[in-house]
Write a protein that holds these residues in place. Structure first.
Motif, PDB file in Angstrom:
ATOM      1  N   VAL A  73       0.864  -1.182   0.000  1.00  0.00           N
ATOM      2  CA  VAL A  73       0.000   0.000   0.000  1.00  0.00           C
ATOM      3  C   VAL A  73       0.901   1.233   0.000  1.00  0.00           C
ATOM      4  CG1 VAL A  73      -1.749   1.290   1.282  1.00  0.00           C
ATOM      5  CG2 VAL A  73      -1.820  -1.215   1.247  1.00  0.00           C
ATOM      6  N   PRO A  74       0.701   2.174  -0.922  1.00  0.00           N
ATOM      7  CA  PRO A  74       1.547   3.368  -0.980  1.00  0.00           C
ATOM      8  C   PRO A  74       1.322   4.305   0.214  1.00  0.00           C
ATOM      9  CG  PRO A  74       0.304   3.105  -3.021  1.00  0.00           C
ATOM     10  CD  PRO A  74      -0.221   2.114  -2.044  1.00  0.00           C
ATOM     11  N   VAL A  75       1.958   3.985   1.300  1.00  0.00           N
ATOM     12  CA  VAL A  75       1.826   4.764   2.537  1.00  0.00           C
ATOM     13  C   VAL A  75       2.782   5.946   2.490  1.00  0.00           C
ATOM     14  CG1 VAL A  75       2.210   4.722   5.032  1.00  0.00           C
ATOM     15  CG2 VAL A  75       1.159   2.760   3.899  1.00  0.00           C
ATOM     16  N   ARG A  76       2.277   7.094   2.870  1.00  0.00           N
ATOM     17  CA  ARG A  76       3.123   8.261   3.096  1.00  0.00           C
ATOM     18  C   ARG A  76       3.052   8.519   4.601  1.00  0.00           C
ATOM     19  NH1 ARG A  76       4.224  13.943   0.172  1.00  0.00           N
ATOM     20  NH2 ARG A  76       5.163  14.655   2.085  1.00  0.00           N
ATOM     21  N   PHE A  77       4.080   8.078   5.300  1.00  0.00           N
ATOM     22  CA  PHE A  77       4.076   8.072   6.759  1.00  0.00           C
ATOM     23  C   PHE A  77       3.844   9.454   7.355  1.00  0.00           C
ATOM     24  CE2 PHE A  77       6.275   4.197   5.619  1.00  0.00           C
ATOM     25  CZ  PHE A  77       5.732   3.282   6.501  1.00  0.00           C
ATOM     26  N   ASP A  78       4.415  10.492   6.752  1.00  0.00           N
ATOM     27  CA  ASP A  78       4.289  11.829   7.340  1.00  0.00           C
ATOM     28  C   ASP A  78       2.884  12.416   7.178  1.00  0.00           C
ATOM     29  OD1 ASP A  78       4.489  12.335   4.614  1.00  0.00           O
ATOM     30  OD2 ASP A  78       6.042  13.862   4.826  1.00  0.00           O
ATOM     31  N   GLU A  79       2.011  11.734   6.468  1.00  0.00           N
ATOM     32  CA  GLU A  79       0.613  12.157   6.414  1.00  0.00           C
ATOM     33  C   GLU A  79      -0.186  11.578   7.578  1.00  0.00           C
ATOM     34  OE1 GLU A  79      -0.874  11.092   2.554  1.00  0.00           O
ATOM     35  OE2 GLU A  79       0.133  12.788   1.580  1.00  0.00           O
ATOM     36  N   HIS A  80       0.402  10.599   8.269  1.00  0.00           N
ATOM     37  CA  HIS A  80      -0.285   9.928   9.372  1.00  0.00           C
ATOM     38  C   HIS A  80       0.399  10.125  10.717  1.00  0.00           C
ATOM     39  CE1 HIS A  80      -2.759   7.765   6.442  1.00  0.00           C
ATOM     40  NE2 HIS A  80      -1.651   7.640   5.740  1.00  0.00           N
ATOM     41  N   LEU A  81       1.677  10.411  10.677  1.00  0.00           N
ATOM     42  CA  LEU A  81       2.468  10.574  11.898  1.00  0.00           C
ATOM     43  C   LEU A  81       3.114  11.954  11.902  1.00  0.00           C
ATOM     44  CD1 LEU A  81       4.522   7.256  11.730  1.00  0.00           C
ATOM     45  CD2 LEU A  81       2.579   7.683  13.236  1.00  0.00           C
ATOM     46  N   ARG A  82       3.160  12.563  13.066  1.00  0.00           N
ATOM     47  CA  ARG A  82       3.925  13.807  13.185  1.00  0.00           C
ATOM     48  C   ARG A  82       5.393  13.435  13.378  1.00  0.00           C
ATOM     49  NH1 ARG A  82       1.808  17.550  17.659  1.00  0.00           N
ATOM     50  NH2 ARG A  82       2.264  15.642  18.782  1.00  0.00           N
ATOM     51  N   LEU A  83       6.258  14.092  12.616  1.00  0.00           N
ATOM     52  CA  LEU A  83       7.689  13.855  12.743  1.00  0.00           C
ATOM     53  C   LEU A  83       8.290  14.951  13.613  1.00  0.00           C
ATOM     54  CD1 LEU A  83       8.715  12.893   9.093  1.00  0.00           C
ATOM     55  CD2 LEU A  83       7.794  11.451  10.897  1.00  0.00           C
ATOM     56  N   ASP A  84       9.038  14.550  14.610  1.00  0.00           N
ATOM     57  CA  ASP A  84       9.771  15.477  15.473  1.00  0.00           C
ATOM     58  C   ASP A  84      11.208  15.481  14.952  1.00  0.00           C
ATOM     59  OD1 ASP A  84      11.287  16.699  17.446  1.00  0.00           O
ATOM     60  OD2 ASP A  84      10.167  15.797  19.098  1.00  0.00           O
ATOM     61  N   TRP A  85      11.601  16.554  14.279  1.00  0.00           N
ATOM     62  CA  TRP A  85      12.875  16.647  13.574  1.00  0.00           C
ATOM     63  C   TRP A  85      14.033  17.086  14.469  1.00  0.00           C
ATOM     64  CZ3 TRP A  85      13.384  15.026   8.603  1.00  0.00           C
ATOM     65  CH2 TRP A  85      12.222  14.884   7.837  1.00  0.00           C
ATOM     66  N   ARG A  86      13.895  17.061  15.763  1.00  0.00           N
ATOM     67  CA  ARG A  86      14.898  17.624  16.666  1.00  0.00           C
ATOM     68  C   ARG A  86      16.300  17.044  16.508  1.00  0.00           C
ATOM     69  NH1 ARG A  86      12.972  17.751  22.014  1.00  0.00           N
ATOM     70  NH2 ARG A  86      10.916  17.454  21.135  1.00  0.00           N
ATOM     71  N   LEU A  87      16.436  15.859  15.959  1.00  0.00           N
ATOM     72  CA  LEU A  87      17.754  15.240  15.818  1.00  0.00           C
ATOM     73  C   LEU A  87      18.449  15.587  14.501  1.00  0.00           C
ATOM     74  CD1 LEU A  87      17.048  11.694  17.318  1.00  0.00           C
ATOM     75  CD2 LEU A  87      18.063  13.698  18.440  1.00  0.00           C
ATOM     76  N   VAL A  88      17.829  16.465  13.699  1.00  0.00           N
ATOM     77  CA  VAL A  88      18.389  16.823  12.399  1.00  0.00           C
ATOM     78  C   VAL A  88      18.342  18.335  12.249  1.00  0.00           C
ATOM     79  CG1 VAL A  88      18.287  16.345   9.927  1.00  0.00           C
ATOM     80  CG2 VAL A  88      17.257  14.729  11.513  1.00  0.00           C
ATOM     81  N   GLU A  89      19.387  18.893  11.671  1.00  0.00           N
ATOM     82  CA  GLU A  89      19.391  20.334  11.418  1.00  0.00           C
ATOM     83  C   GLU A  89      20.230  20.636  10.182  1.00  0.00           C
ATOM     84  OE1 GLU A  89      22.972  21.408  14.537  1.00  0.00           O
ATOM     85  OE2 GLU A  89      20.909  21.800  15.138  1.00  0.00           O
ATOM     86  N   GLY A  90      20.200  21.871   9.743  1.00  0.00           N
ATOM     87  CA  GLY A  90      21.015  22.320   8.620  1.00  0.00           C
ATOM     88  C   GLY A  90      20.686  21.611   7.325  1.00  0.00           C
ATOM     89  N   PHE A  91      21.727  21.390   6.512  1.00  0.00           N
ATOM     90  CA  PHE A  91      21.523  20.766   5.217  1.00  0.00           C
ATOM     91  C   PHE A  91      20.920  19.369   5.307  1.00  0.00           C
ATOM     92  CE2 PHE A  91      22.886  18.164   1.607  1.00  0.00           C
ATOM     93  CZ  PHE A  91      22.188  18.817   0.612  1.00  0.00           C
ATOM     94  N   PRO A  92      21.323  18.516   6.262  1.00  0.00           N
ATOM     95  CA  PRO A  92      20.666  17.207   6.345  1.00  0.00           C
ATOM     96  C   PRO A  92      19.151  17.317   6.500  1.00  0.00           C
ATOM     97  CG  PRO A  92      22.681  17.178   7.627  1.00  0.00           C
ATOM     98  CD  PRO A  92      22.451  18.612   7.205  1.00  0.00           C
ATOM     99  N   LEU A  93      18.688  18.289   7.264  1.00  0.00           N
ATOM    100  CA  LEU A  93      17.243  18.493   7.423  1.00  0.00           C
ATOM    101  C   LEU A  93      16.619  18.883   6.085  1.00  0.00           C
ATOM    102  CD1 LEU A  93      14.659  18.746   9.097  1.00  0.00           C
ATOM    103  CD2 LEU A  93      15.399  21.065   9.718  1.00  0.00           C
ATOM    104  N   ALA A  94      17.253  19.812   5.380  1.00  0.00           N
ATOM    105  CA  ALA A  94      16.731  20.228   4.071  1.00  0.00           C
ATOM    106  C   ALA A  94      16.680  19.038   3.114  1.00  0.00           C
ATOM    107  CB  ALA A  94      17.597  21.349   3.491  1.00  0.00           C
ATOM    108  N   ALA A  95      17.737  18.235   3.103  1.00  0.00           N
ATOM    109  CA  ALA A  95      17.780  17.073   2.212  1.00  0.00           C
ATOM    110  C   ALA A  95      16.696  16.063   2.575  1.00  0.00           C
ATOM    111  CB  ALA A  95      19.166  16.414   2.268  1.00  0.00           C
TER     112      ALA A  95
END
Length: 175
Positions: A73-95
């Motif tokens: 099933v073509p699941v898009r996880f971020d449409e169902h779960l909130r992502l807490d991005w606290r462990l990523v910043e800068g260019f890695p976050l953008a990528a």
């Protein structure tokens, strides 16, 4: 801030899911046969500066989404779960945010991701972001391939990347 953790089954074994009150912080496909080994939780604790507490059932919604995903099933996880991005910043976050937008069954090269993320020529940095993502499968880093179209690696498990790409290719409607 309190963090909770649970485990979610995948065809690769149980994966560690860590949650904050803002959403999922980390989803980690273990390199070990036993994802509950202390080093994995110690690593997460170091990153979060807090020890996550066991919370059986916390990953139930994620487990259902993973079941669907692995059934094709073509699941898009971020449409169902909130992502807490606290462990990523800068260019890695953008990528990783660019990678989040790659549709089911499609791929982008590391170089293409770098361009869309605003740093042409940073293909290697995209590879590092993929390798260090705190959101295995949830952010589909497996959809990022080499410029020649070959899959490349997926941590220490290129066979997992091939499995995920093959799964999506097999269940993608013809255009």
């Amino acid at each position: 801030m309190t963090f909770r953790y649970d485990f979610a089954p995948t065809p690769f074994g149980d994966a560690l899911a860590v949650f904050s009150h803002e959403g999922i912080v980390r989803f980690d496909l273990s390199e070990s046969e036993d994802p509950s080994v202390p080093w994995l939780l110690e690593d997460v604790s170091r990153q979060l500066h807090a020890v996550p507490q066991a919370d059986p059932g916390a990953a139930d919604e994620l487990a259902h989404l993973l079941d669907d995903y692995f059934e094709g099933v073509p699941v898009r996880f971020d449409e169902h779960l909130r992502l807490d991005w606290r462990l990523v910043e800068g260019f890695p976050l953008a990528a990783l945010r660019v990678i989040s937008e790659i549709p089911w069954g499609e791929t982008m090269s590391y170089g293409e991701v770098a361009i869309v993320a605003g740093h042409p020529g940073a293909a290697r940095a995209v590879g590092t972001a993929c390798r260090l993502t705190p959101f295995s499968i949830i952010v589909p880093v497996h959809r990022v391939v080499r410029s020649d179209g070959t899959p490349g690696h997926y941590g220490a498990h290129p066979e997992r990347k091939k499995y995920l790409l093959d799964l999506e290719a097999a269940t993608t409607p013809s255009r």
